[in-house]
Design an enzyme around this catalytic site. Structure first.
Site, PDB file in Angstrom:
ATOM      1  N   GLU A 131       0.840  -1.199   0.000  1.00 47.55           N
ATOM      2  CA  GLU A 131       0.000   0.000   0.000  1.00 47.55           C
ATOM      3  C   GLU A 131       0.881   1.257   0.000  1.00 47.55           C
ATOM      4  OE1 GLU A 131      -2.618   1.731  -0.128  1.00 47.55           O
ATOM      5  OE2 GLU A 131      -4.427   0.575   0.311  1.00 47.55           O
ATOM      6  N   ASN A 189      -4.881   5.428   7.997  1.00 44.55           N
ATOM      7  CA  ASN A 189      -4.783   4.829   6.672  1.00 44.55           C
ATOM      8  C   ASN A 189      -3.882   5.664   5.775  1.00 44.55           C
ATOM      9  OD1 ASN A 189      -5.398   2.919   4.713  1.00 44.55           O
ATOM     10  ND2 ASN A 189      -7.274   3.943   4.074  1.00 44.55           N
ATOM     11  N   ASP A 245     -13.996  -0.997  12.486  1.00 44.56           N
ATOM     12  CA  ASP A 245     -13.094  -2.144  12.393  1.00 44.56           C
ATOM     13  C   ASP A 245     -13.437  -2.943  11.139  1.00 44.56           C
ATOM     14  OD1 ASP A 245     -11.521  -4.418  12.663  1.00 44.56           O
ATOM     15  OD2 ASP A 245     -11.677  -4.410  14.852  1.00 44.56           O
ATOM     16  N   ASN A 253      -9.969   7.581   2.147  1.00 43.78           N
ATOM     17  CA  ASN A 253      -8.889   6.676   1.769  1.00 43.78           C
ATOM     18  C   ASN A 253      -7.850   7.445   0.957  1.00 43.78           C
ATOM     19  OD1 ASN A 253      -7.446   4.275   1.272  1.00 43.78           O
ATOM     20  ND2 ASN A 253      -9.316   3.081   1.104  1.00 43.78           N
ATOM     21  N   ASP A 272      -9.785   3.497  -3.603  1.00 42.65           N
ATOM     22  CA  ASP A 272      -8.699   3.219  -2.664  1.00 42.65           C
ATOM     23  C   ASP A 272      -7.545   4.153  -3.038  1.00 42.65           C
ATOM     24  OD1 ASP A 272      -6.925   2.003  -0.815  1.00 42.65           O
ATOM     25  OD2 ASP A 272      -7.879   0.072  -1.084  1.00 42.65           O
TER      26      ASP A 272
END
Length: 299
Positions: A16, A99, A117, A149, A211
């Site tokens: 990521e 994130n 979660d 995100n 994302d």
């Protein structure tokens, strides 16, 4: 546009936060608890260990590296000496794991969090985006976001665009001179915004799950569609103008433009995003293809 993907690297757990800087890729690997650099030839070098799981990456004006530490919702700073030190505590503002992140030219870091979660299949809840200033202070700047995100900042530094994974959309904000966020507007809507409810039901209503993402020089955004195994080039308004499918059996969870001319599109791929599967496996991989329009903006 026809694209040919080539594998750059495999054997990761879950890649990521990809970035391109100083002639190489930078990447977090969640369950290896490490940040790596990867050359264009695929040679990987570990440059940081983050036991509490690294995610978003960015750089301060002094060239020190910021790393999102997911599980304890903190930012870490790595100086040029390689030493990691605490930089900011986000835990009071995060409803789930910290994130992705984008850092602007002034050294302000914009950081999202899950809001719930995800790995335990909790029902999604709205959460907030925070700004971390160069002195390490943390300020909430936007609320009622559905899993903020991947984020980008336009080349003029005046617009922040945030992917909302559980909202079928990407949302834009005007960045004011003082770092507050002004006008809020929908940059791209991919389908109706699902009503909050059970996660499984919401997933069925999501057409595109934004994302990790990046901007190109024509103002389009390449965004990983986390639920549909593809990377999309999106125009403002939501039109999908290009699509790159992941190799068979893989999902795409982040992307970045880089390379010597900014036209190499890197995809972070894995069979799925569930911690119970990824932590014990080495099935994540990085793939690259060439595109026509180069990188622009941040990250």
């Amino acid at each position: 546009m026809a694209t040919t993907l080539r594998k750059l690297l495999d054997g990761g757990t879950f890649f990521e936060g990809p970035r391109w800087r100083d002639g190489r890729w930078w990447i977090s690997d969640f369950y290896s608890h490490a940040v790596f650099t990867v050359t264009p030839e695929g040679e990987a070098t570990q440059i940081a260990e983050v036991p509490t799981q690294p995610s978003g990456l960015g750089w301060l004006p002094d060239n020190s590296l910021l790393i999102v530490s997911m599980l304890d919702c903190r930012l870490l700073r790595q100086g040029t000496d390689g030493k990691l030190e605490p930089y900011a505590d986000l835990s009071a503002y995060a409803g789930g794991h910290a994130n992705d992140m984008v850092v602007d030219e002034q050294g302000r870091a914009w950081v999202g969090n899950f809001g719930f979660d995800l790995m335990e299949q909790e029902d999604p809840r709205p959460t907030q985006l925070v700004r971390v200033d160069p002195d390490g202070s943390v300020t909430p700047v936007a609320d009622d976001l559905r899993f903020p995100n991947g984020s980008v900042i336009t080349p003029d530094g005046r617009t922040l665009i945030v992917g909302e994974t559980f909202a079928n959309r990407m949302t834009a904000f005007t960045i004011n001179a003082d770092g507050s966020l002004g006008e809020r507007r929908t940059w791209a809507q991919f389908g109706p915004t699902p009503e909050l409810g059970p996660q499984a039901e919401m997933r069925q209503q999501i057409k595109v799950a934004p994302d990790g993402c990046c901007l190109d020089a024509e103002g389009h955004i390449w965004v990983a569609d986390a639920l549909n195994g593809r990377c999309l080039r999106v125009a403002e308004g939501g039109e999908i103008v290009e699509e790159v499918a992941a190799p068979e059996g893989l999902g795409v969870f982040a992307c970045m433009l880089g390379g010597h001319d900014g036209r190499s599109l890197l995809l972070c791929c894995a069979p799925d995003s569930l911690a119970k599967h990824r932590a014990a496996a080495r099935e994540a991989s990085l793939w690259v293809c060439e595109v026509d329009v180069p990188h622009a903006g941040l990250p």
